[in-house]
Design an enzyme around this catalytic site. Structure first.
Site, mmCIF file in Angstrom:
data_model
loop_
_atom_site.group_PDB
_atom_site.id
_atom_site.type_symbol
_atom_site.label_atom_id
_atom_site.label_comp_id
_atom_site.label_asym_id
_atom_site.label_seq_id
_atom_site.Cartn_x
_atom_site.Cartn_y
_atom_site.Cartn_z
ATOM 1 C CG ASN A 12 -1.925 -0.963 1.369
ATOM 2 O OD1 ASN A 12 -2.438 -1.412 0.348
ATOM 3 N ND2 ASN A 12 -2.262 -1.349 2.574
ATOM 4 C CD GLU A 140 -2.772 -5.511 4.902
ATOM 5 O OE1 GLU A 140 -3.186 -4.725 5.761
ATOM 6 O OE2 GLU A 140 -1.581 -5.531 4.544
ATOM 7 C CE LYS A 226 1.703 -10.325 27.990
ATOM 8 N NZ LYS A 226 0.913 -9.147 27.613
ATOM 9 N N GLY A 227 7.153 -9.985 24.515
ATOM 10 C CA GLY A 227 7.957 -10.863 23.665
ATOM 11 C C GLY A 227 7.093 -11.817 22.865
ATOM 12 C CG ASP A 248 5.136 4.186 15.163
ATOM 13 O OD1 ASP A 248 4.251 3.315 15.201
ATOM 14 O OD2 ASP A 248 5.368 4.884 14.164
ATOM 15 C CB ALA A 251 6.555 -2.004 10.405
ATOM 16 C CB ALA A 252 6.706 -4.027 16.017
ATOM 17 N N GLY A 253 5.375 -6.135 14.152
ATOM 18 C CA GLY A 253 4.953 -7.522 13.926
ATOM 19 C C GLY A 253 5.399 -8.038 12.562
ATOM 20 C CG ASP A 254 3.920 -6.138 9.152
ATOM 21 O OD1 ASP A 254 3.086 -7.000 9.479
ATOM 22 O OD2 ASP A 254 3.611 -4.971 8.832
HETATM 23 P P1 ADP Z 1 1.954 -6.462 15.964
HETATM 24 O O1 ADP Z 1 2.851 -5.356 15.508
HETATM 25 O O2 ADP Z 1 1.575 -7.440 14.898
HETATM 26 O O3 ADP Z 1 0.781 -6.005 16.789
HETATM 27 P P2 ADP Z 1 3.412 -6.996 18.417
HETATM 28 O O4 ADP Z 1 2.961 -5.671 18.915
HETATM 29 O O5 ADP Z 1 3.176 -8.189 19.278
HETATM 30 O O6 ADP Z 1 2.840 -7.347 16.970
HETATM 31 O O7 ADP Z 1 4.980 -6.848 18.135
HETATM 32 C C1 ADP Z 1 5.736 -7.854 17.499
HETATM 33 C C2 ADP Z 1 6.993 -8.133 18.274
HETATM 34 O O8 ADP Z 1 7.765 -6.908 18.397
HETATM 35 C C3 ADP Z 1 6.760 -8.615 19.701
HETATM 36 O O9 ADP Z 1 6.536 -10.020 19.724
HETATM 37 C C4 ADP Z 1 8.067 -8.179 20.369
HETATM 38 O O10 ADP Z 1 9.092 -9.084 20.066
HETATM 39 C C5 ADP Z 1 8.374 -6.848 19.683
HETATM 40 N N1 ADP Z 1 7.791 -5.713 20.429
HETATM 41 C C6 ADP Z 1 6.626 -5.068 20.173
HETATM 42 N N2 ADP Z 1 6.385 -4.091 21.086
HETATM 43 C C7 ADP Z 1 7.448 -4.107 21.932
HETATM 44 C C8 ADP Z 1 7.811 -3.343 23.090
HETATM 45 N N3 ADP Z 1 7.018 -2.370 23.561
HETATM 46 N N4 ADP Z 1 8.972 -3.659 23.722
HETATM 47 C C9 ADP Z 1 9.780 -4.633 23.261
HETATM 48 N N5 ADP Z 1 9.495 -5.399 22.177
HETATM 49 C C10 ADP Z 1 8.351 -5.144 21.521
#
Ligand code: ADP
Length: 312
Positions: A12, A140, A226-227, A248, A251-254
């Site tokens: 996108n 998606e 929580k990891g 922010d 994209a953490a999950g991706d």
């Molecule tokens: P999504 O982005 O799909 O919602 P998450 O929020 O669970 O997925 O983030 C994916 C991964 O990124 C987590 O499993 C963890 O390893 C890491 N992560 C996300 N938020 C944090 C944070 N606040 N502190 C440390 N690691 C984080």
């Protein structure tokens, strides 16, 4: 040699508009805040992460025949992604996510999927024939294409990783063939199982519920700060998050899923080591603003892990 990772997913253009307050119905407001056009979509974020982390990354997606499609194509090419399986739709425009961010940080998002819903069966089959070490899909794009892609991969013994977002109760996950890893976040886990994963007991219950629906070797629950939680039907493990100041999590999950898959291939399929590496990548992405700009390189991840080890 670099491990080849295939991503079949969404791309996108994200239109991000900042405003102090939202307009009421019928109202027009003028904002002096900035706006941005940035590459997004779960597939695109995952592809960028895989490439920066050192994969030979093949990205199969559908763009529109428009200026957003052209700039996304150029962006992926500049990232070193193999763009031969990025297709152009003559009928449908490039997917667009319209994101309004309020002064207090709340956001509201409207996604127009456009071309993303029109990846063809033959596009998917041609991409799988690049014989990647693993394939990653999200939910998606048109679900039929995801089901077919898993089938093509299963026929060729290519491990499949499904990043289970965005979740919807309407998707029949039992139609997916054999998966190596199925990885939902907390919200997605709750939508698919009715169980919110918090502590050990709810995580194991949710993971068992997933394995009752999905034919997967591993369930990896992404648990934000929580990891993550890993379950293979016999053994269950938490892999703790790295402590960071999260600003922010876009994209953490991706990026986590890209990192998990690539490191799993690189280290001889050790899921716990791969999860630790993926936690590091997720934490790094969460600690910086934006999606693509916050995704690190492999060298940066190794440095980050070493620094965290030295802090202990
Ligand atoms: P999504 O982005 O799909 O919602 P998450 O929020 O669970 O997925 O983030 C994916 C991964 O990124 C987590 O499993 C963890 O390893 C890491 N992560 C996300 N938020 C944090 C944070 N606040 N502190 C440390 N690691 C984080």
């Amino acid at each position: 040699m670099k491990k080849r990772v295939l991503i079949i997913g969404s791309s996108n253009m994200d239109f991000v508009c900042n405003t102090e307050r939202l307009p009421a119905a019928g109202e027009t407001i003028t904002t002096n805040e900035s706006y941005m056009l940035v590459p997004g979509g779960k597939g695109g974020n995952t592809a960028v992460a895989a490439a920066r982390l050192g994969a030979d990354c093949v990205f199969c997606a559908k763009l529109g025949n428009d200026s957003y499609g052209k700039s996304l194509y150029d962006f992926y090419k500049n990232e070193g992604i193999d763009v031969r399986h990025l297709k152009c739709s003559r009928e449908y425009p490039t997917g667009l996510a319209s994101i309004i961010v309020e002064g207090n940080g709340d956001n509201r998002i409207i996604v127009y999927p456009g071309a993303n819903m029109h990846i063809l069966a033959e596009d998917v089959e041609a991409a799988v024939i690049t014989y990647p070490g693993a394939a990653i899909m999200q939910l998606e794009i048109n679900y039929e294409r995801v089901v077919e892609a898993v089938q093509h991969c299963n026929e060729r013994d290519i491990p499949v990783v499904i990043d289970a977002g965005p979740a919807s109760k309407e998707l029949d996950l039992s139609r997916l063939g054999h998966l190596e890893i199925f990885s939902p976040n907390e919200t997605e886990t709750e939508i698919f199982t009715g169980i919110r994963p918090y502590a050990y007991e709810s995580c194991i219950k949710a993971a068992i519920a997933i394995r009752n629906i999905v034919n997967t070797k591993y369930v990896v629950l992404k648990l934000g700060s929580k990891g993550c939680f890993i379950y293979d039907g016999k053994y269950a493990n938490f892999s703790e998050a790295f402590k960071v100041n999260a600003v922010d999590t876009t994209a953490a999950g991706d990026s986590f899923t890209a990192a998990l898959t690539l490191e799993y291939l690189r280290n001889g399929k050790n899921i716990l080591e791969a999860a630790r590496y993926a936690n590091a990548v997720g934490a790094m992405v969460a600690s910086k603003p934006g999606a693509a700009p916050s995704i690190p390189t492999h060298e940066e991840v190794l440095r980050f892990i070493e620094e965290k080890e030295n802090e202990k």
